[in-house]
Scaffold this motif. Structure first.
Motif, PDB file in Angstrom:
ATOM      1  N   GLY A   1      94.520  59.004  55.386  1.00  0.00           N
ATOM      2  CA  GLY A   1      95.844  58.395  55.257  1.00  0.00           C
ATOM      3  C   GLY A   1      96.576  58.966  54.056  1.00  0.00           C
ATOM      4  O   GLY A   1      95.971  59.180  53.008  1.00  0.00           O
ATOM      5  N   ILE A   2      97.878  59.257  54.214  1.00  0.00           N
ATOM      6  CA  ILE A   2      98.682  59.781  53.108  1.00  0.00           C
ATOM      7  C   ILE A   2      99.635  58.701  52.613  1.00  0.00           C
ATOM      8  O   ILE A   2      99.847  57.685  53.268  1.00  0.00           O
ATOM      9  CB  ILE A   2      99.468  61.041  53.531  1.00  0.00           C
ATOM     10  CG1 ILE A   2     100.491  60.694  54.622  1.00  0.00           C
ATOM     11  CG2 ILE A   2      98.526  62.126  54.012  1.00  0.00           C
ATOM     12  CD1 ILE A   2     101.429  61.849  54.957  1.00  0.00           C
ATOM     13  N   GLY A   3     100.213  58.929  51.427  1.00  0.00           N
ATOM     14  CA  GLY A   3     101.081  57.938  50.806  1.00  0.00           C
ATOM     15  C   GLY A   3     102.354  57.682  51.589  1.00  0.00           C
ATOM     16  O   GLY A   3     102.849  58.529  52.339  1.00  0.00           O
ATOM     17  N   LEU A   4     102.904  56.495  51.400  1.00  0.00           N
ATOM     18  CA  LEU A   4     104.178  56.116  52.022  1.00  0.00           C
ATOM     19  C   LEU A   4     105.330  56.882  51.379  1.00  0.00           C
ATOM     20  O   LEU A   4     105.350  57.088  50.174  1.00  0.00           O
ATOM     21  CB  LEU A   4     104.409  54.621  51.850  1.00  0.00           C
ATOM     22  CG  LEU A   4     103.347  53.689  52.460  1.00  0.00           C
ATOM     23  CD1 LEU A   4     103.361  52.357  51.742  1.00  0.00           C
ATOM     24  CD2 LEU A   4     103.584  53.491  53.940  1.00  0.00           C
ATOM     25  N   GLY A   5     106.297  57.278  52.197  1.00  0.00           N
ATOM     26  CA  GLY A   5     107.488  57.933  51.678  1.00  0.00           C
ATOM     27  C   GLY A   5     107.370  59.431  51.532  1.00  0.00           C
ATOM     28  O   GLY A   5     108.324  60.086  51.102  1.00  0.00           O
ATOM     29  N   LEU A   6     106.219  60.007  51.890  1.00  0.00           N
ATOM     30  CA  LEU A   6     106.020  61.454  51.752  1.00  0.00           C
ATOM     31  C   LEU A   6     106.457  62.214  53.007  1.00  0.00           C
ATOM     32  O   LEU A   6     106.853  63.377  52.925  1.00  0.00           O
ATOM     33  CB  LEU A   6     104.544  61.760  51.476  1.00  0.00           C
ATOM     34  CG  LEU A   6     104.021  61.367  50.087  1.00  0.00           C
ATOM     35  CD1 LEU A   6     102.518  61.559  50.024  1.00  0.00           C
ATOM     36  CD2 LEU A   6     104.699  62.188  48.993  1.00  0.00           C
ATOM     37  N   GLU A   7     106.351  61.553  54.154  1.00  0.00           N
ATOM     38  CA  GLU A   7     106.626  62.234  55.414  1.00  0.00           C
ATOM     39  C   GLU A   7     107.272  61.254  56.378  1.00  0.00           C
ATOM     40  O   GLU A   7     107.000  60.058  56.338  1.00  0.00           O
ATOM     41  CB  GLU A   7     105.305  62.778  55.975  1.00  0.00           C
ATOM     42  CG  GLU A   7     105.447  63.801  57.089  1.00  0.00           C
ATOM     43  CD  GLU A   7     105.570  63.154  58.461  1.00  0.00           C
ATOM     44  OE1 GLU A   7     106.177  63.769  59.349  1.00  0.00           O
ATOM     45  OE2 GLU A   7     105.043  62.027  58.631  1.00  0.00           O
ATOM     46  N   LYS A   8     108.144  61.767  57.236  1.00  0.00           N
ATOM     47  CA  LYS A   8     108.983  60.919  58.068  1.00  0.00           C
ATOM     48  C   LYS A   8     108.201  60.061  59.057  1.00  0.00           C
ATOM     49  O   LYS A   8     108.557  58.920  59.311  1.00  0.00           O
ATOM     50  CB  LYS A   8     109.985  61.783  58.825  1.00  0.00           C
ATOM     51  CG  LYS A   8     111.394  61.234  58.811  1.00  0.00           C
ATOM     52  CD  LYS A   8     112.365  62.257  59.346  1.00  0.00           C
ATOM     53  CE  LYS A   8     113.800  61.759  59.147  1.00  0.00           C
ATOM     54  NZ  LYS A   8     114.788  62.739  59.615  1.00  0.00           N
ATOM     55  N   GLY A   9     107.137  60.604  59.663  1.00  0.00           N
ATOM     56  CA  GLY A   9     106.444  59.771  60.629  1.00  0.00           C
ATOM     57  C   GLY A   9     105.264  60.393  61.334  1.00  0.00           C
ATOM     58  O   GLY A   9     104.163  59.834  61.320  1.00  0.00           O
ATOM     59  N   ASN A  10     105.433  61.549  61.966  1.00  0.00           N
ATOM     60  CA  ASN A  10     104.378  62.096  62.818  1.00  0.00           C
ATOM     61  C   ASN A  10     103.077  62.347  62.063  1.00  0.00           C
ATOM     62  O   ASN A  10     102.000  61.924  62.478  1.00  0.00           O
ATOM     63  CB  ASN A  10     104.854  63.393  63.481  1.00  0.00           C
ATOM     64  CG  ASN A  10     105.958  63.134  64.501  1.00  0.00           C
ATOM     65  OD1 ASN A  10     106.038  62.038  65.053  1.00  0.00           O
ATOM     66  ND2 ASN A  10     106.807  64.109  64.731  1.00  0.00           N
ATOM     67  N   ILE A  11     103.172  63.071  60.944  1.00  0.00           N
ATOM     68  CA  ILE A  11     101.980  63.361  60.154  1.00  0.00           C
ATOM     69  C   ILE A  11     101.411  62.087  59.555  1.00  0.00           C
ATOM     70  O   ILE A  11     100.195  61.856  59.561  1.00  0.00           O
ATOM     71  CB  ILE A  11     102.296  64.384  59.048  1.00  0.00           C
ATOM     72  CG1 ILE A  11     102.726  65.719  59.674  1.00  0.00           C
ATOM     73  CG2 ILE A  11     101.102  64.589  58.126  1.00  0.00           C
ATOM     74  CD1 ILE A  11     103.180  66.758  58.669  1.00  0.00           C
ATOM     75  N   PHE A  12     102.290  61.231  59.051  1.00  0.00           N
ATOM     76  CA  PHE A  12     101.845  59.965  58.457  1.00  0.00           C
ATOM     77  C   PHE A  12     101.098  59.130  59.491  1.00  0.00           C
ATOM     78  O   PHE A  12      99.993  58.637  59.233  1.00  0.00           O
ATOM     79  CB  PHE A  12     103.038  59.185  57.920  1.00  0.00           C
ATOM     80  CG  PHE A  12     102.678  57.860  57.297  1.00  0.00           C
ATOM     81  CD1 PHE A  12     102.301  57.791  55.961  1.00  0.00           C
ATOM     82  CD2 PHE A  12     102.683  56.691  58.051  1.00  0.00           C
ATOM     83  CE1 PHE A  12     101.938  56.568  55.386  1.00  0.00           C
ATOM     84  CE2 PHE A  12     102.323  55.479  57.487  1.00  0.00           C
ATOM     85  CZ  PHE A  12     101.959  55.419  56.148  1.00  0.00           C
ATOM     86  N   ASP A  13     101.686  58.970  60.673  1.00  0.00           N
ATOM     87  CA  ASP A  13     101.106  58.111  61.707  1.00  0.00           C
ATOM     88  C   ASP A  13      99.745  58.616  62.162  1.00  0.00           C
ATOM     89  O   ASP A  13      98.795  57.839  62.316  1.00  0.00           O
ATOM     90  CB  ASP A  13     102.041  58.028  62.915  1.00  0.00           C
ATOM     91  CG  ASP A  13     103.396  57.412  62.561  1.00  0.00           C
ATOM     92  OD1 ASP A  13     103.559  56.975  61.400  1.00  0.00           O
ATOM     93  OD2 ASP A  13     104.282  57.395  63.429  1.00  0.00           O
ATOM     94  N   THR A  14      99.630  59.918  62.412  1.00  0.00           N
ATOM     95  CA  THR A  14      98.384  60.471  62.953  1.00  0.00           C
ATOM     96  C   THR A  14      97.258  60.514  61.929  1.00  0.00           C
ATOM     97  O   THR A  14      96.084  60.590  62.309  1.00  0.00           O
ATOM     98  CB  THR A  14      98.621  61.886  63.517  1.00  0.00           C
ATOM     99  OG1 THR A  14      99.199  62.713  62.501  1.00  0.00           O
ATOM    100  CG2 THR A  14      99.565  61.840  64.712  1.00  0.00           C
TER     101      THR A  14
END
Length: 277
Positions: free
Chosen positions: A209-222
């Motif tokens: 899991g990566i930090g909030l606010g770093l990426e719009k959605g696709n990478i964060f979600d997966t």
């Protein structure tokens, strides 16, 4: 003006005394100039004292406002621990400065489910505190809308991505405890690994899991991964921020994850309140 005398304070020019012709029409004597120099020196000291007084007054005013901000921020944290049969809960937050970006919350969904949330905004001070206040409001709403930690984190990331500076981000861990089923679902968005003790087996829970606010959605979600753990009596869960593990001694050595893990291992007999101290 026919005569100008500088006003110096510790080699810094703070002003100039400028005079025109004497009413008598006479020229200025050396005695007149010496008198003006004396006046200029005294005036420079008086001006500097006034500036320091004003600066000190503003500093005290800012300090008072920061103290108030600290009280408000502390007031936003849970004021009492939720009560569940057979469960002990304890929490503490001590910002490095008057206000900070660390945040925790305990959101009771019903008589057997509880969200435990710990987060940390990058940086310190007022800007981090403001971001954290915003996130707290979003979390309160999202926890009522979604039934699992992963969906909550996905929604929060969507909400804050457009509004957070690109140099800032938020790490967060969300754990949903179900004391009826004796299960906990944990999802970690770049935050510190929690310490879990199940049947005296103490370990760090590793997950992606990566930090909030770093990426719009696709990478964060997966990248988000939920961990579902069964627990029973005498089990322990420790959630914390890097403010604990990055604390330094007088030799500038960080406390670190290993020291924290060993501390928990060696003190399993302590209650949550005692561990907190």
């Amino acid at each position: 003006f026919i005569l100008m005398v500088p006003m110096f304070f510790k080699d810094n020019l703070v002003g100039i005394i400028s005079v025109g012709e004497k009413l008598s029409g006479k020229i200025y004597s050396q005695e007149d100039i010496d008198l003006l120099i004396t006046v200029a020196n005294q005036a420079a000291i008086a001006i500097e004292n006034a500036r320091l007084y004003e600066s000190e007054f503003e500093k005290k005013k800012i300090q008072q406002e920061l103290n108030l901000a600290r009280k408000i921020q502390q007031g936003l944290l849970p004021q009492k621990m939720p009560v569940f049969k057979g469960v002990e809960i304890s929490a503490i937050s001590q910002p490095a400065e008057l206000v900070g970006g660390d945040y925790y919350d305990l959101i009771q969904i019903d008589d057997h489910r509880l969200y435990v949330i710990v987060a940390d905004v990058s940086g310190k001070g007022i800007s981090a505190a403001l971001y954290m206040s915003k996130i707290q409001g979003i979390m309160q709403l999202a926890s009522r809308m979604y039934s699992n930690p992963k969906d909550i984190l996905i929604e929060v990331n969507k909400q804050i991505y457009e509004g957070i500076e690109r140099k800032s981000f938020v790490t967060m861990i969300v754990a949903l405890f179900d004391f009826e089923k004796n299960k906990v679902t944990i999802c970690r968005a770049g935050h510190n690994k929690p310490i879990i003790s199940i049947d005296n087996d103490v370990k760090l829970l590793d997950s992606t899991g990566i930090g909030l606010g770093l990426e719009k959605g696709n990478i964060f979600d997966t990248n988000l991964k939920e961990s579902i753990i069964d627990f029973g009596k005498e089990n322990l869960f420790v959630f914390y921020s890097d403010g604990l593990t990055e604390t330094m001694n007088d030799k500038y050595q960080e406390y670190g994850e290993n020291n924290l893990l060993n501390f928990v291992k060696n003190n399993l007999s302590l209650s949550p309140d005692e561990l907190k101290i």
